[in-house]
Design a protein around this motif. Structure first.
Motif, PDB file in Angstrom:
ATOM      1  N   GLN A   1      56.791 -14.701  -3.142  1.00 23.43           N
ATOM      2  CA  GLN A   1      57.011 -13.814  -1.989  1.00 23.43           C
ATOM      3  C   GLN A   1      58.083 -14.348  -1.044  1.00 23.43           C
ATOM      4  N   LEU A   2      58.362 -15.662  -1.110  1.00 26.46           N
ATOM      5  CA  LEU A   2      59.386 -16.209  -0.231  1.00 26.46           C
ATOM      6  C   LEU A   2      60.764 -15.663  -0.554  1.00 26.46           C
ATOM      7  N   GLU A   3      60.922 -15.035  -1.708  1.00 27.45           N
ATOM      8  CA  GLU A   3      62.197 -14.397  -2.036  1.00 27.45           C
ATOM      9  C   GLU A   3      62.487 -13.211  -1.115  1.00 27.45           C
ATOM     10  N   ASN A   4      61.463 -12.721  -0.426  1.00 24.74           N
ATOM     11  CA  ASN A   4      61.685 -11.614   0.517  1.00 24.74           C
ATOM     12  C   ASN A   4      62.461 -12.057   1.752  1.00 24.74           C
ATOM     13  N   LEU A   5      62.509 -13.371   1.995  1.00 27.63           N
ATOM     14  CA  LEU A   5      63.114 -13.884   3.210  1.00 27.63           C
ATOM     15  C   LEU A   5      64.614 -14.107   3.036  1.00 27.63           C
ATOM     16  N   LYS A   6      65.327 -14.017   4.116  1.00 24.25           N
ATOM     17  CA  LYS A   6      66.746 -14.372   4.153  1.00 24.25           C
ATOM     18  C   LYS A   6      66.852 -15.597   5.046  1.00 24.25           C
ATOM     19  N   LEU A   7      66.842 -16.764   4.422  1.00 26.80           N
ATOM     20  CA  LEU A   7      66.684 -18.013   5.149  1.00 26.80           C
ATOM     21  C   LEU A   7      68.023 -18.710   5.361  1.00 26.80           C
ATOM     22  N   ASN A   8      68.309 -19.054   6.612  1.00 27.66           N
ATOM     23  CA  ASN A   8      69.445 -19.919   6.904  1.00 27.66           C
ATOM     24  C   ASN A   8      69.094 -21.375   6.613  1.00 27.66           C
ATOM     25  N   GLN A   9      67.840 -21.728   6.847  1.00 27.84           N
ATOM     26  CA  GLN A   9      67.368 -23.088   6.618  1.00 27.84           C
ATOM     27  C   GLN A   9      66.046 -23.011   5.852  1.00 27.84           C
ATOM     28  N   PHE A  10      65.976 -23.716   4.712  1.00 28.81           N
ATOM     29  CA  PHE A  10      64.764 -23.701   3.890  1.00 28.81           C
ATOM     30  C   PHE A  10      64.557 -25.110   3.364  1.00 28.81           C
ATOM     31  N   ASN A  11      63.417 -25.706   3.676  1.00 36.31           N
ATOM     32  CA  ASN A  11      63.164 -27.074   3.257  1.00 36.31           C
ATOM     33  C   ASN A  11      61.678 -27.272   3.022  1.00 36.31           C
ATOM     34  N   VAL A  12      61.313 -27.543   1.757  1.00 34.92           N
ATOM     35  CA  VAL A  12      59.935 -27.913   1.412  1.00 34.92           C
ATOM     36  C   VAL A  12      59.935 -29.245   0.674  1.00 34.92           C
TER      37      VAL A  12
END
Length: 1002
Positions: free
Chosen positions: A570-581
């Motif tokens: 579901q995280l593919e729905n997001l448009k992330l400038n910053q993504f860090n896991v």
């Protein structure tokens, strides 16, 4: 008989004439005057020729002497009259007062028209459409005492005849287009009591020393007059002066000590100049002084010890100078002091311990200095304090317990000091507090459960302290909370479930604490959350799939925890400038969107986590993992082969298409891609989508395509028109309109990161072909929806949200970008709507960076903007500043309230702004509101209408700053704010500026 019949006939004629026209000669002159004006229906309906006198007519005053009937005054202000100045008014032999202000009278005011007004004492033609030179004949009127011509378009120099007024006491020419220097000959009008020439583009020149000869002068307003040089010492001779305003000029030199001889002065405003040197001693002896504003200069030295001894002193603005030394002890004895703004100086030392004990302080701002010691414990002893701003100093010790009893406090900013100890428990729950900023101190203790009583708390910033304990569940009662930043503390325990119910939450930053437990579920209320940073804690369990449903989340950092499970699809729905896991214990395959090299650093330190790209696999060598790695490698080889095959097919397809699209058939290696965010696509995918079947719009700057990419993502691609080289008329250089538009978009959108401004993914260029790739907005533009059959989709709540979103986007451009950016083409078609009708400001093709200069806003040589949205002053001055955008935004608000376009045949020669104003005046508010709206929200709609009318004021200085517009919109559902009034009952032009957010206090 013949002679008798003739006499009878003459009598009958006289009777008929007397029945048809009974009004006296003054009435006939007024009827002639009405013929020169076009009045709205009903405005002058009672001007009836059958009346004996005009004394009962609208706007007409007569004398009360023997016989009566002589007209002495005409007052037709604000009736939306158009046409030329009616010369017939000057045929009224005893008319002493004419007020035609706030109309549309123009274009000229000739000497011939006004010269016969020999009895005239007062003439008010302010806020009309008069142009050309000021008529010489005005100075020849022997009885004229009051002349007000504000807010017109008069041009040229002030005529020399204006130095020969016989009885003139008040001359106000504010906000015209007057040229030449401020004339010295005005110093010869000895009767003057008020001189207001503010906000005219005079030629750079000095303050005439001759003005010091005006011994009767009480008001001298020369703000924004392009004044240079020193303040003349002769002004110190103005013993009757109550108001002195020389602000917003380019004055230099020191403040002459003679200024402290103005024994009657109430207000001194010298802000926003380039004054240097120390503040002279002697202000404390001014018995009537209430306000002094010397801010935004280059003053140095210490604040004089006697400065605060003026017995009636209420407001002191000395911010943004280079003042040094301590704050004088006399400030603690200022019995009337309400407002003290000393921020952005070099003040040091400790504050007087009794500060606040004797003063009804409402606002104290001493931010950005080097003040040390403790916060005075008596700072709120009088119980009036609303703002305490002392960030960026060297304050130490505890926060005073007395602040907890300060029930009116709204804003507290104490960040970046050396404060320690516990925060007084009562401070957490103050009912009116909207901003509590305590970050970067050494505070200890816990966040008190009484925070549940902070009903208006919007921003809570506690970062980089030593706070311990858990986040209390009562925080869920702070329903207006937008930001909670408490990173860099020692908070522990789980996140309270009540956090998930905060509908206004936009930023949640809890990085680098000792928080534990699972991440929150049930977070569907976080519709406004754009940033979530929970990194470097001890969270366990899985990443909630619900995060992918948050509509505006673009910053997600969950790194440095002990999270397990996979990365939810579901995280593919997001448009992330910053993504860090990274640095968790995640496992499984990556969602395809993130299985690219662009996100390599987002997943480091998760040994069990792999994507389809072998380079993202973090497994170690040997054993089962090594075999899994070999299998992964083999699978990657097959995948790579398949990709090569697909690429080959695509290449042949492209070669075929190249015969049909010569513009895009150039060698792809020559295409240049500049990305502004992490991309999951290449320029080649974009090029393949530029098919006529995918066109979704076309405008002055180019054609827009909808591009559906291979990963399912949709973007919008603007292909700018390729124009021939020509002159860039705005900048004096060579270039095409397409080049200028492209450069403007890239320079602005490329560096902007805001949820209410459309995201520019990247740009692609090759020779004269230029492409801009944006996020796709499925609901199109506000204009397309609002003015079509789809308007029913926009109920009031949706329109209100759109208005607030767009206002926040523009506020970011005007106040948070350095330097500020002016959009210059704000309109409903440039406000785009996402799937949930969230608004984004778009199309920055004519945007300009506004550099601050002493000469005021930069002028353009051509008008940018769209019909119906262009501010009136922009059309004739070509000056670029934020006020032009604010006017255009006011028109957008009117569209949302009325449902009508900015121009329409229904309005005749008027635009939407004038139509709304005239309709309200003639028929009432209900006749302008959109009939499709639910009138149970009528009160809210009316308040937004009022904000729209403020924004679209014809006088730029009356338009509120965008930061203030945002606050007013946010307060629409709260109690309406009542505007402060000036002495004459008019709205203060400064009221709408959000002065609480100036300088370091922003």
């Amino acid at each position: 008989m013949g002679s008798g019949s003739l006499l009878l006939s003459l009598l009958l004629v006289l009777v008929v004439v007397n029945v048809g026209v009974a009004v006296n000669q003054d009435g006939l002159s007024l009827l002639d005057a009405r013929r020169a004006l076009a009045a709205p229906d009903g405005a002058l309906a009672d001007w009836n020729a059958r009346d004996a006198t005009p004394c009962s007519w609208t706007g007409v005053s007569c004398d009360a002497g023997v016989g009566g009937g002589a007209v002495t005054g005409i007052s037709l202000a604000g009736l939306n009259l158009t046409g030329s100045f009616p010369a017939a008014l000057c045929r009224l032999p005893r008319v002493a007062s004419i007020d035609l202000s706030d109309n549309y009278i123009g274009p000229n005011l000739s000497s011939d028209a006004v010269a016969p007004c020999k009895a005239l004492r007062r003439l008010d033609l302010s806020m009309n459409a008069l142009v050309g030179p000021l008529p010489d004949a005005l100075a020849a009127l022997p009885e004229l005492v009051y002349l007000k011509l504000d807010s017109n378009n008069f041009s040229g120099p002030i005529p020399e005849s204006f130095g020969r007024f016989k009885k003139l006491e008040s001359l106000s020419l504010v906000y015209n287009l007057l040229g030449g220097e401020v004339p010295p000959f005005l110093g010869g009008v000895s009767t003057l009591r008020e001189l207001n020439l503010s906000y005219n583009p005079f030629v750079a020149g000095p303050v005439p020393a001759e003005l010091g000869n005006l011994s009767a002068l009480r008001v001298l307003w020369l703000a924004g007059c392009n004044l240079i040089g020193a303040i003349p010492a002769s002004l110190g001779r103005l013993g009757n002066l109550t108001d002195l305003d020389l602000s917003t000029n380019a004055l230099t030199g020191s403040i002459p000590p003679e200024i402290t001889r103005l024994t009657s002065v109430v207000q001194i405003e010298l802000y926003n100049n380039s004054l240097t040197g120390p503040i002279p001693v002697g202000f404390g002896k001014l018995a009537e002084l209430q306000g002094v504003d010397l801010a935004m200069n280059r003053l140095n030295g210490a604040i004089p010890d006697d400065f605060f001894e003026a017995p009636k002193l209420e407001s002191v603005h000395l911010y943004a100078n280079s003042l040094t030394g301590p704050v004088p002890e006399s400030v603690a004895k200022a019995a009337s002091l309400v407002e003290l703004r000393l921020f952005a100086n070099r003040l040091n030392g400790t504050l007087p311990a009794d500060l606040g004990k004797n003063s009804p302080l409402v606002c104290v701002d001493m931010s950005d200095n080097s003040i040390s010691g403790e916060i005075p414990p008596a700072i709120c002893d009088r119980g009036e304090l609303e703002e305490l701003l002392m960030l960026d100093n060297k304050l130490s010790g505890r926060i005073p317990d007395g602040l907890g009893r300060c029930r009116r406090l709204r804003r507290v900013r104490l960040s970046n000091n050396r404060l320690d100890g516990d925060v007084p428990a009562a401070v957490w729950g103050l009912p009116h507090m909207s901003l509590l900023e305590l970050n970067d101190n050494q505070l200890t203790g816990v966040i008190s459960p009484v925070i549940g009583g902070a009903a208006n708390l919007s921003k809570l910033v506690l970062s980089n302290n030593r706070l311990t304990g858990s986040i209390p569940p009562e925080i869920g009662s702070a329903s207006k909370l937008y930001e909670l930043s408490a990173d860099g503390n020692m908070l522990s325990g789980p996140l309270p479930g009540s956090l998930g119910g905060l509908e206004e939450l936009g930023r949640l930053v809890l990085r680098n604490n000792s928080l534990s437990g699972q991440l929150l579920r049930g977070i569907n209320s976080w519709k406004k959350l754009s940033e979530l940073n929970l990194a470097d804690n001890g969270f366990t369990g899985a990443i909630p799939a619900e995060l992918g449903d948050l509509p505006v989340l673009n910053y997600l950092d969950l790194s440095g925890n002990r999270l397990t499970g996979d990365v939810p699809m579901q995280l593919e729905n997001l448009k992330l400038n910053q993504f860090n896991v990274s640095n968790n214990q995640l496992s499984g395959a990556l969602p395809p969107q993130y299985a690219t090299a662009a996100y390599r650093s987002s997943f480091l330190g998760n040994p069990g986590l792999c994507g389809d790209n072998a380079g993202l696999c973090a497994n170690s060598q040997g054993g089962p993992r090594s075999r899994a790695g070999f299998a992964w490698m083999m699978r990657s080889i097959f995948i790579f082969a398949a990709v090569v095959l697909v690429a080959g097919v695509a290449w042949f397809y492209w070669r075929y298409r190249s015969f049909n699209n010569s513009k895009l058939s150039a060698d792809r290696s020559k295409w240049s891609l500049t990305s502004f965010h992490k991309l999951s696509f290449s320029e080649y995918e974009i090029l393949d989508c530029l098919d006529e079947d995918n066109v979704i719009g076309s405008g002055a700057s180019g054609k827009v395509y909808k591009a559906v990419l291979s990963n399912g993502e949709v973007v919008a691609v603007k292909k700018l028109w390729g124009l021939k080289k020509g002159t860039d008329v705005e900048n004096g250089g060579e270039g095409s309109a397409a080049d200028n538009s492209f450069e403007a978009e890239v320079k602005t959108l490329g560096k902007i990161r805001h949820k209410n401004i459309v995201k520019l993914w990247c740009s692609c260029t090759h020779n004269d072909t230029k492409l801009l790739v944006y996020e796709y907005m499925p609901n199109g533009s506000l204009g397309d929806v609002l003015h079509s059959s789809k308007a029913g989709l926009l109920d009031w709540s949706t329109r209100y949200k759109i208005a607030l979103d767009a206002a926040e986007g523009l506020s970011y451009l005007h106040h948070d970008c350095v330097p500020a950016i002016v959009h210059r083409d704000v309109k409903s078609n440039n406000i785009l709507l996402d799937a949930e009708f969230g608004a984004r400001v778009a199309d920055f093709g004519v945007a300009k960076v506004v550099e601050a200069t002493v000469r005021g806003p930069k002028s353009m040589s051509v008008i940018a903007g769209s019909c119906g949205y262009i501010a009136p002053e922009y059309a004739y001055t070509l000056r670029v500043n934020e006020k032009s955008d604010i006017y255009s935004f006011g028109v957008v608000l009117l569209e949302l309230v009325t449902g009508k376009p900015p121009v329409d045949p229904e309005f005749g020669e008027k635009d939407l702004v004038k139509w709304v104003c005239s309709t309200i005046d003639q028929k009432g508010v209900e006749h302008v509101l959109d009939s499709k709206l639910d009138m149970t929200f009528k009160d809210e709609i009316n308040r937004v209408l009022n904000i729209a009318l403020l924004c679209s004021s014809s006088l730029p200085i009356n338009r509120p700053a965008m930061r203030r517009v945002v606050k007013m919109l946010q307060e629409v559902r709260a109690e309406a704010t009542r505007p402060r009034l000036e002495k004459d009952g008019k709205l203060s032009p400064y009221y709408y500026e959000d002065t609480s957010d100036q300088g370091s206090s922003v």
